[in-house]
Design a protein around this motif. Sequence first.
Motif, PDB file in Angstrom:
ATOM      1  N   ASN A 103      -1.157   3.559   1.391  1.00 23.43           N
ATOM      2  CA  ASN A 103      -0.627   2.204   1.224  1.00 23.43           C
ATOM      3  C   ASN A 103       0.005   1.713   2.528  1.00 23.43           C
ATOM      4  N   ASP A 104      -0.272   0.469   2.892  1.00 22.77           N
ATOM      5  CA  ASP A 104       0.267  -0.069   4.152  1.00 22.77           C
ATOM      6  C   ASP A 104       1.776  -0.188   4.085  1.00 22.77           C
ATOM      7  N   ASN A 105       2.310  -0.523   2.921  1.00 26.99           N
ATOM      8  CA  ASN A 105       3.753  -0.542   2.655  1.00 26.99           C
ATOM      9  C   ASN A 105       3.933  -0.705   1.150  1.00 26.99           C
ATOM     10  N   GLU A 106       5.151  -0.765   0.704  1.00 26.15           N
ATOM     11  CA  GLU A 106       5.401  -0.823  -0.733  1.00 26.15           C
ATOM     12  C   GLU A 106       5.419  -2.244  -1.283  1.00 26.15           C
ATOM     13  N   ASP A 107       5.242  -3.242  -0.417  1.00 26.54           N
ATOM     14  CA  ASP A 107       5.274  -4.631  -0.874  1.00 26.54           C
ATOM     15  C   ASP A 107       3.876  -5.230  -0.740  1.00 26.54           C
ATOM     16  N   PRO A 108       3.174  -5.461  -1.847  1.00 22.01           N
ATOM     17  CA  PRO A 108       1.804  -5.981  -1.768  1.00 22.01           C
ATOM     18  C   PRO A 108       1.727  -7.423  -1.288  1.00 22.01           C
ATOM     19  N   PHE A 109       2.881  -8.063  -1.106  1.00 23.40           N
ATOM     20  CA  PHE A 109       2.869  -9.446  -0.641  1.00 23.40           C
ATOM     21  C   PHE A 109       3.314  -9.573   0.816  1.00 23.40           C
ATOM     22  N   VAL A 110       3.496  -8.442   1.473  1.00 20.06           N
ATOM     23  CA  VAL A 110       3.834  -8.426   2.897  1.00 20.06           C
ATOM     24  C   VAL A 110       2.797  -7.566   3.608  1.00 20.06           C
TER      25      VAL A 110
END
Length: 902
Positions: A103-110
């Motif tokens: 995962n690129d990060n834990e926020d799918p909107f960022v």
Amino acid sequence: MYNVDNGFVGIRYHPKKFDMRVKLNLLIVSFVFSLFSYSQSTIKMAVNGLNRLKTVDGIGVNINTRSWKDDELKPAIDLLVDSMQMKIFRLIVETPIEWEDVNDNEDPFVYNWKYYDSVYATPKFTSVWNTIAYLNKKGISHNIMINLMGYLPAWMGGETVAPGREDEFVEMFVSFLQYARFKQRLKFGLVAPFNESDIQKEGPRLNEFRYVAILEKIITRVKQSGMNDLRFVGPDAAGMGNSVNRYIPAMMKDLLIMSHLSRFAVHSYSGYHAPVDSLIKHSAFPDMKFWVTEWNAWRDGLDDGIKTVYNYQFAAQCMEYLLDFLKNGATAALIWEGYDSYYDHHAPSLFSYWGILEYDKTNKTYTQRKHFYAISQISKYVPPGSWQVALQSSDTKAPAIAFFDPSRNAPVIVGLNTYNKSANIEISLDNFPGIESVQLIFTDSINNLKIQKTYLPDKNGKLKVVVPANCIYTLVAEPATPSGAGTLNNKLKAKGWYAGDIHVHRNCGESTPVYSVDALASDMKQSGLSVISVLADMGNGEVYNAKTDLNLVTGKDAPQSTPDAIVRWDAEWHWDATYTNFAKQALGGHLVLLGLKQAEQIWAESPYTVLEWAKKQNAVRGFAHLEYLNDNIPTELNCCIPVDLPVEAALKNIDFVSTDVFGSYSPNYGSYYGKQSLDVYYKMLNCGIKLPLAAGTDFPCNNLEPLGTVRTYAQVHTNLTYNNWIEAIREGRTVISRWGGKEFLDLKVNGDLLPGASIQFAEKKKINIEVTWNVADHATGEIEILCNGKVIAHAGGAAAAAKPLVLKTSMVVDKSSWIAARRVSGNEYHTHTSPVYVYIGGENIMANREDAKYFVQWIDTILGNIADDGKWKKFFPETLERVRKHYRQARDYYSGIINTGK
């Protein structure tokens, strides 16, 4: 273990296989029976040109981006685009390997762009970017469809989208689209996010409800990302019945999806067997079209690294399915697949051997299989925009389908002779323009696209053709020369309007022969032209014999000229920015220079240097290739885009701008922007720039469309000479046509003011405007009157030689304005006048400050790209500071409009 589409119940199935097995058995029995039952001596067909069905979007192909390795894929794409004339490309991008493995990060909107930038710079994705870029270079853009295949990264759900991970999937997919569009500057117009969600392995498993929910999320994110032009295609279910019974009805209930949907998409490896067309017609969206985005004739093993027999029987069965789809309402079909390739999601398969091009792993080359030629029987001869027309046949065992190609004004028939003996076919062609002859092209077990014979209609207009046994055939009609074209041309000449082609060459590099001037002079007369400008190459010498041609520029008519057909040598200047096969490149665009007394090869880093040189000869100067501009400020370069057009227009260094190459029904849809290109032109007029329109073919750099397909009508007040004709262009007394000599627009303001005229009023004034659409024979369409780029009046209907279509209106002009007229159909313009200029109170035309801001932004973009760290700085190693000053002078013009309105 049966296909549910055929009404049986099974616990596991592969619709590609089981969709077709029952039908395949029936087809084999039918085929064998037909070999013994054929006793009919003549097949009778009736084709009615007035009974128009669907408009064909094109024949297309699926291609695997993974296959891009250096340049070895280019010849394969060349064959698909140039030889087969494929117009729609479904590009396969696979998951999950080497995509978002973590995962690129834990926020799918960022978006974590540092992460995504590194992912999209890997070979998996550079192959995608290179494939799209090469298609863009070949003129394919809006009909590139991005399609995902295979399962997802394990953490995202693997064989499905895990609950709660929907936004993460959307983030991954939309990041890909953003990177391709905004960072790679690639052109594509269609998106198909899922593949065969109704079965295992081909894509993430999703029922119709989850499919709709996730697609809606994708559309929302795409809109938020500023890619509002993208349109979606789906559902791409493996089972055609599943699309009809489950996925399409669910999609129809979602208005967001339907408002962004370009086409429904179905798959079939067994012909048409589910009522897609009927479902759509009886829905709330009866005008929606559908494509078959995967089709072939099923053969076991091809997905699993096992080859089959690629013979005529295989190709003919595939072709029979294609005709079946088109008969039943499909407007496009995309063959699976373009070339043999490897798919991660088919592992442990060694290779996929569905390709219509066979890949030789040893030599790394691609070779045509029989399918290639079979499908070419329709893709080469039925261009997008053709109408399917009704065909009735006395023999349903020999399928055939008819089209009308408006670009050639002639019908085309494609069919299968399924019998083991030649077939006598008698055809009644009703309600078509006159037909001179019909050519027979066929493919069988021995021959590929063989041209066998040309047939002539009999005295009753019927056509009798003998089609070889067991073949796929195409009958291509050659239209009779319209009698009305010469009559219209003579009427226009009587009023001083003379047709010419300002953009003609003897050659277009290694892709075309070198034409003699005698041949060009003969062709111009056949096209009804009074003038042609044969352009020598002052630039990089792409045109063969450039030095010889330059010596022919003398300011005098060529020896091949006659009083009513003038040939003059003039010049084109260009050092194409993307042509790395030449030693030098220049930014700016192509210049057409008319009325020169001498010419020479000139290297310059900027077009304005050459424009100043031409001004000393009193030449009529202009930029070519308006058609390469769309409604976006240029940030990337191609061969011909006129980057400096608004700069030199503002500084009064050019006398006209021309549209070139593409006629109204040219096959180059991907690189021609139609009415969008005119928006830039309108914006310049709105900034007080008087700029006439001109047009030419760029023959033979235009797929050899005839001289005058794109032409300029210029009004000469006295006798016809070359200098008088080009002076009429300079003064704006022009009408351009992309429809050859078939039509003309006569614009009059206040009774006698024609294009190019100016009229002064002390204060606001009511004016009368009249436009007459004159045609050579018969046509339907719409004419529009424009004021400052806005349509103020329009009329649609039919026009005939004896009864032109007339549009009249009046308006009160309360500020300085320009008036013009155009003829349109759909999203294309076919004929356009230069403006009439109306000035109120001595003020210049300043119709819209927003347009001036647009050009300030345009020039700022150039200045940014030629800054010290700019990607275009390399084009100005010697004159950078002088060029920057030049651009700023033009910027000051537009800034003055914003600040003062003057």
